[in-house]
Scaffold this motif. Structure first.
Motif, short mmCIF file in Angstrom:
data_model
loop_
_atom_site.label_atom_id
_atom_site.label_comp_id
_atom_site.label_asym_id
_atom_site.label_seq_id
_atom_site.Cartn_x
_atom_site.Cartn_y
_atom_site.Cartn_z
N VAL A 183 0.80 -1.12 0.06
CA VAL A 183 -0.09 0.06 0.10
C VAL A 183 0.76 1.03 0.03
O VAL A 183 1.84 1.39 0.88
CB VAL A 183 -0.80 0.00 1.18
N TRP A 184 0.67 1.94 -0.89
CA TRP A 184 1.36 3.38 -1.04
C TRP A 184 0.85 4.46 -0.27
O TRP A 184 -0.35 4.82 -0.54
CB TRP A 184 1.71 3.79 -2.54
N ALA A 185 1.42 4.87 0.81
CA ALA A 185 0.83 5.92 1.39
C ALA A 185 1.86 7.05 1.71
O ALA A 185 2.29 7.44 0.68
CB ALA A 185 0.67 5.52 3.00
N HIS A 186 2.22 7.49 2.72
CA HIS A 186 3.23 8.47 2.96
C HIS A 186 3.98 8.61 4.45
O HIS A 186 3.22 7.72 5.29
CB HIS A 186 2.96 10.02 2.48
N ALA A 187 4.76 9.24 4.58
CA ALA A 187 5.62 9.12 6.02
C ALA A 187 4.79 9.63 7.11
O ALA A 187 4.02 10.63 6.77
CB ALA A 187 6.81 9.77 5.77
N LEU A 188 5.06 9.44 8.37
CA LEU A 188 4.50 9.89 9.35
C LEU A 188 4.54 11.38 9.54
O LEU A 188 3.55 12.12 9.81
CB LEU A 188 4.84 9.40 10.72
N ASP A 189 5.72 11.65 9.16
CA ASP A 189 5.95 13.29 9.27
C ASP A 189 5.36 13.92 8.00
O ASP A 189 4.68 15.19 8.41
CB ASP A 189 7.52 13.60 9.03
N TYR A 190 4.92 13.49 6.91
CA TYR A 190 4.37 14.10 5.87
C TYR A 190 2.62 14.08 6.25
O TYR A 190 2.18 15.17 6.20
CB TYR A 190 4.35 13.26 4.80
N GLN A 191 2.24 13.28 6.97
CA GLN A 191 1.00 13.39 7.72
C GLN A 191 0.78 14.35 8.57
O GLN A 191 -0.03 15.08 8.67
CB GLN A 191 0.49 12.11 8.37
N VAL A 192 1.75 14.66 9.62
CA VAL A 192 1.78 15.64 10.45
C VAL A 192 1.81 17.17 9.82
O VAL A 192 1.24 17.96 10.09
CB VAL A 192 2.93 15.89 11.58
N TYR A 193 2.58 17.02 8.56
CA TYR A 193 2.69 18.23 7.81
C TYR A 193 1.43 18.42 7.20
O TYR A 193 0.89 19.94 7.10
CB TYR A 193 3.70 18.04 6.48
N LEU A 194 0.56 17.54 6.70
CA LEU A 194 -0.91 17.80 6.10
C LEU A 194 -1.54 18.60 6.93
O LEU A 194 -2.55 19.33 7.04
CB LEU A 194 -1.29 16.53 5.69
N GLU A 195 -1.49 18.16 8.50
CA GLU A 195 -2.39 18.43 9.56
C GLU A 195 -2.24 19.94 10.02
O GLU A 195 -2.89 20.48 10.14
CB GLU A 195 -2.24 17.45 10.61
N VAL A 196 -0.67 20.18 9.76
CA VAL A 196 -0.21 21.42 10.42
C VAL A 196 -0.81 22.64 9.12
O VAL A 196 -1.31 23.47 9.44
CB VAL A 196 1.25 21.70 10.32
N LEU A 197 -0.80 22.04 8.02
CA LEU A 197 -1.30 23.05 6.97
C LEU A 197 -2.86 23.28 7.21
O LEU A 197 -3.16 24.42 6.79
CB LEU A 197 -1.31 22.32 5.58
#
Length: 398
Positions: A183-197
């Motif tokens: 399953v192609w998802a993204h990194a945990l830090d990228y998820q945080v980045y999306l939430e911060v945006l």
């Protein structure tokens, strides 16, 4: 549709940061989520010695259960009808035995590859591994553990039913898992980045500032957990970093703020950073508003890459002689950084314009390799995972 039950199996105490970063709240919308805290079974001596959370100090999550015996695992799996588990455990006989119990009970195994970092291929050579083992301490036990792991434990490991990949480097590093429930998802830090945006919070400071990504270098609890000798000493490390930060602030007029590591005690002892602002739990926002980012080899470098902030990689003479040196080289190579030794630098380096340079090509490549590949969707990480778990279950029930 009736919710199925899933679990996180972890070999250390489950903490509030784990609850957040592993999306327990988000996953609970789709599943009955449980946590199997196996820290006592896997690391009984460490837990008893107080190097991690006490067995009685459980994070306030009703479905988090601390298991004290292997037979408790089987009972738990049967009582809760667990269908899938996220494998957050390390290596060793205890972890292998827990995985076998899961396999016997037909619980599908999910592995998360969401924190990939740069590596040097040379670090995998026998000579390099031997050198690192010597510097970490406990050479003979480490050699024995390595041989046992290679000859026995890995051969007993159940297959991974679903692999959650982030950056495209996963396709190269884990070729054995290709076409096996990827399953192609993204990194945990990228998820945080999306939430911060999406968030409305913004860190504001009276003047321009540089942020240092603290790694709790002299006393990170993982040293005790992995039985590693700390790569740096507390007195020498803080003295070196503070002297440099003092010099930097005096010459540039830019304040240095410490983004404290989540497991750091720096907030309890502000004198460690010469009473500088030491802020915990706000690292992404601190990076977003910073003029410059100081770092060693922290995973939080991801935020500097995503927000296109200049990065200065700081090292010390102790670090250069430690088993962590190759980590520094791997990051500096990946991002085209020029490491600065705070124990041995020229005064003019602080005012050099290169401090504020960014290699946009290197940053873009880093993001694609380690944070979010071209194969993944730009949406909530745990929604992607949840959709694929349900699809996997439906396909296997046909």
């Amino acid at each position: 549709m009736k919710k199925i039950s899933i679990a996180f199996a972890i070999d250390r105490s489950f903490e509030s940061r784990d609850y957040k970063r592993y999306g327990v709240n988000s996953l609970s919308k789709f599943f009955n989520v449980h946590v199997l805290d196996c820290s006592y079974i896997v690391n009984k001596d460490t837990v008893k010695a107080g190097h991690s959370q006490s067995v009685t100090k459980i994070f306030n999550f009703d479905e988090c259960v601390v298991l004290l015996k292997y037979k408790s695992i089987s009972k738990f799996l049967e009582d809760k009808s667990i269908s899938f588990y996220f494998d957050l455990m390390g290596v060793g006989f205890s972890c292998a035995r827990i995985r076998r119990i899961m396999h016997i009970h037909r619980v599908s195994r999910i592995k998360l590859f969401l924190g990939e970092l740069p590596q040097l291929y040379s670090a995998k050579s026998f000579v390099s591994r031997l050198k690192i083992a010597v510097l970490k301490g406990r050479l003979i036990p480490r050699i024995f553990e390595y041989v046992i792991r290679k000859l026995f434990i890995q051969k007993l490991e159940p297959k991974v039913d679903m692999s959650i990949y982030s950056g495209s480097i996963c396709k190269t590093r884990y070729q054995k898992n290709i076409d096996k429930g990827i399953v192609w998802a993204h990194a945990l830090d990228y998820q945080v980045y999306l939430e911060v945006l999406k968030s409305k919070y913004e860190y504001k400071n009276e003047k321009n500032y540089a942020v240092f990504l603290d790694q709790n270098a002299p006393s990170h609890p993982d040293y005790s957990f992995h039985k590693n000798k700390p790569p740096v000493t507390e007195n020498y490390y803080y003295k070196s970093l503070n002297n440099f930060f003092d010099d930097f602030e005096n010459r540039t007029g830019i304040e240095v703020i410490i983004a404290s590591h989540p497991r750091s005690s720096a907030n309890e002892h502000p004198h460690q950073w010469n009473n500088r602002k030491s802020i915990i739990g706000k690292t992404p926002w601190l990076v977003e508003g910073a003029t410059l980012v100081f770092a060693h080899y922290s995973t939080a470098i991801s935020f500097a890459v995503l927000w296109k902030k200049p990065i200065i990689q700081l090292t010390t003479s102790e670090y250069d002689e430690s088993y962590r040196h190759e980590r520094f080289v791997a990051f500096s190579t990946a991002l085209n950084l020029k490491p600065l030794n705070v124990d041995d630098y020229e005064e003019g380096q602080i005012m050099d314009k290169y401090l504020f340079n960014i290699d946009k090509v290197a940053y873009g490549k880093y993001e694609e390799l380690y944070l979010k590949s071209k194969y993944s969707e730009s949406r909530d990480l745990w929604s992607i995972v949840a959709d694929n778990i349900n699809q996997y279950k439906e396909l296997n029930e046909l």
